[in-house]
Design an enzyme around this catalytic site. Structure first.
Site, PDB file in Angstrom:
ATOM      1  N   SER A  30       0.808  -1.229   0.000  1.00 56.46           N
ATOM      2  CA  SER A  30       0.000   0.000   0.000  1.00 56.46           C
ATOM      3  C   SER A  30       0.841   1.279   0.000  1.00 56.46           C
ATOM      4  CB  SER A  30      -0.950  -0.004   1.202  1.00 56.46           C
ATOM      5  OG  SER A  30      -0.196  -0.057   2.404  1.00 56.46           O
ATOM      6  N   ASP A  83      10.861   0.071  -2.223  1.00 57.32           N
ATOM      7  CA  ASP A  83       9.861  -0.855  -1.715  1.00 57.32           C
ATOM      8  C   ASP A  83       9.500  -0.517  -0.279  1.00 57.32           C
ATOM      9  OD1 ASP A  83       9.616  -4.471  -2.310  1.00 57.32           O
ATOM     10  OD2 ASP A  83       8.140  -3.014  -1.596  1.00 57.32           O
ATOM     11  N   GLY A  84       8.367  -1.067   0.144  1.00 53.40           N
ATOM     12  CA  GLY A  84       7.954  -0.912   1.538  1.00 53.40           C
ATOM     13  C   GLY A  84       8.565  -2.002   2.402  1.00 53.40           C
ATOM     14  N   ALA A  85       8.147  -2.080   3.639  1.00 52.11           N
ATOM     15  CA  ALA A  85       8.601  -3.152   4.534  1.00 52.11           C
ATOM     16  C   ALA A  85       7.574  -3.321   5.650  1.00 52.11           C
ATOM     17  CB  ALA A  85       9.968  -2.824   5.127  1.00 52.11           C
ATOM     18  N   ASP A  86       7.591  -4.492   6.267  1.00 49.53           N
ATOM     19  CA  ASP A  86       6.692  -4.724   7.409  1.00 49.53           C
ATOM     20  C   ASP A  86       7.364  -4.367   8.729  1.00 49.53           C
ATOM     21  OD1 ASP A  86       4.360  -5.924   6.024  1.00 49.53           O
ATOM     22  OD2 ASP A  86       5.908  -7.315   5.354  1.00 49.53           O
ATOM     23  N   GLY A  98       4.534  -9.168   3.748  1.00 48.84           N
ATOM     24  CA  GLY A  98       3.151  -9.055   4.217  1.00 48.84           C
ATOM     25  C   GLY A  98       2.156  -9.112   3.066  1.00 48.84           C
ATOM     26  N   GLU A 105      10.235  -9.321  -5.016  1.00 49.60           N
ATOM     27  CA  GLU A 105      10.802  -8.123  -4.374  1.00 49.60           C
ATOM     28  C   GLU A 105      12.278  -8.329  -4.070  1.00 49.60           C
ATOM     29  OE1 GLU A 105       8.084  -7.921  -1.079  1.00 49.60           O
ATOM     30  OE2 GLU A 105       7.001  -6.238  -1.952  1.00 49.60           O
ATOM     31  N   LYS A 123       6.518   0.953  11.419  1.00 47.14           N
ATOM     32  CA  LYS A 123       7.272  -0.244  10.993  1.00 47.14           C
ATOM     33  C   LYS A 123       8.626  -0.354  11.718  1.00 47.14           C
ATOM     34  CE  LYS A 123       4.092  -0.885   7.793  1.00 47.14           C
ATOM     35  NZ  LYS A 123       4.419  -0.914   6.375  1.00 47.14           N
TER      36      LYS A 123
END
Ligand code: DER
Length: 224
Positions: A30, A83-86, A98, A105, A123
């Site tokens: 997201s 990129d995102g991360a959890d 997640g 990725e 996070k």
């Protein structure tokens, strides 16, 4: 909502790291939605980039926002993966996956000169492991693989989405593994990667160049 605003803020800041002519790795999740939206606006204003998507969802966003795509048959080295991360620990070690896209990725992040991670402050953790570690495994003999992973000190659960076993873009299962506290991510990563049946796992160890972290006041930078 505040959480969404924090994702939008960090995503917009990340686009400032994209330079003309770059070949990008385009992450999933997201937070990356807001990055793709902002990137598309810069492309409409003349920014010249191409990107490799890490999931079908990200490829869809690229089409929606007119972000030009490429693939590894055309280029094998990316300039910047975003990129995102959890979870992010103080050594910039990550838990990702997640959203179920961890394999692509990781392949994309590993092919990039720089890996930029964008997160909201929720996070940031002292130790990885509160978030269950996603592990991608082949479906054949998954019960045997799950037992081997459990022996490392966790409770693996096969991911279920909408009452169906989740199948990744690569046709594999994901086990979400509750470790509670991962104090040696490098060691656990090596142990997981050596198990037969394991394709990859959500520990991104020694891969991150920089993390952008949004809180209500500012966007902070964590460097290697
Ligand atoms: O699945 C993933 O690895 C995503 O990048 C995830 O780690 C972050 O997703 P979010 O931006 O929706 O929190």
């Amino acid at each position: 909502r505040k959480a969404e605003q924090l994702k939008q803020i960090v995503a917009k800041e990340a686009v400032n790291y994209v330079k003309d002519g770059m070949k990008l790795g385009l992450g999933s999740g997201s937070t990356m939605y807001f990055f793709m939206k902002e990137l598309g606006e810069r492309v409409n204003n003349g920014l010249k980039i191409v990107g490799i998507p890490t999931s079908n969802k990200t490829a869809e966003w690229a089409r929606d926002f007119h972000v030009p795509l490429t693939d590894f048959s055309k280029t094998q080295e990316l300039d910047l993966a975003i990129d995102g991360a959890d979870e992010v620990d103080p050594n910039l070690q990550l838990i990702k996956g997640g959203g179920g896209a961890l394999l692509r990725e990781k392949v994309v992040a590993a092919s990039a000169k720089e890996f930029l991670v964008i997160v909201d402050e929720s996070k940031i953790v002292e130790h990885l492991g509160k978030f269950p570690l996603p592990v991608e495994i082949v479906p054949f003999g998954w019960e045997v693989t799950a037992n081997k992973i459990a022996a490392l000190g966790c409770e693996p659960e096969r991911r279920i989405v909408n009452d169906n076993v989740y199948i990744t873009d690569n046709g594999n299962y994901i086990l979400d593994c509750k470790f509670d506290k991962i104090t040696e991510p490098e060691k656990l990563n090596n142990e997981l990667q050596s198990l037969v049946g394991v394709v990859d796992n959500g520990l991104f160890v020694n891969m991150t160049s920089k993390v952008l972290i949004s809180n209500p006041e500012q966007v902070k930078v964590m460097d290697k």
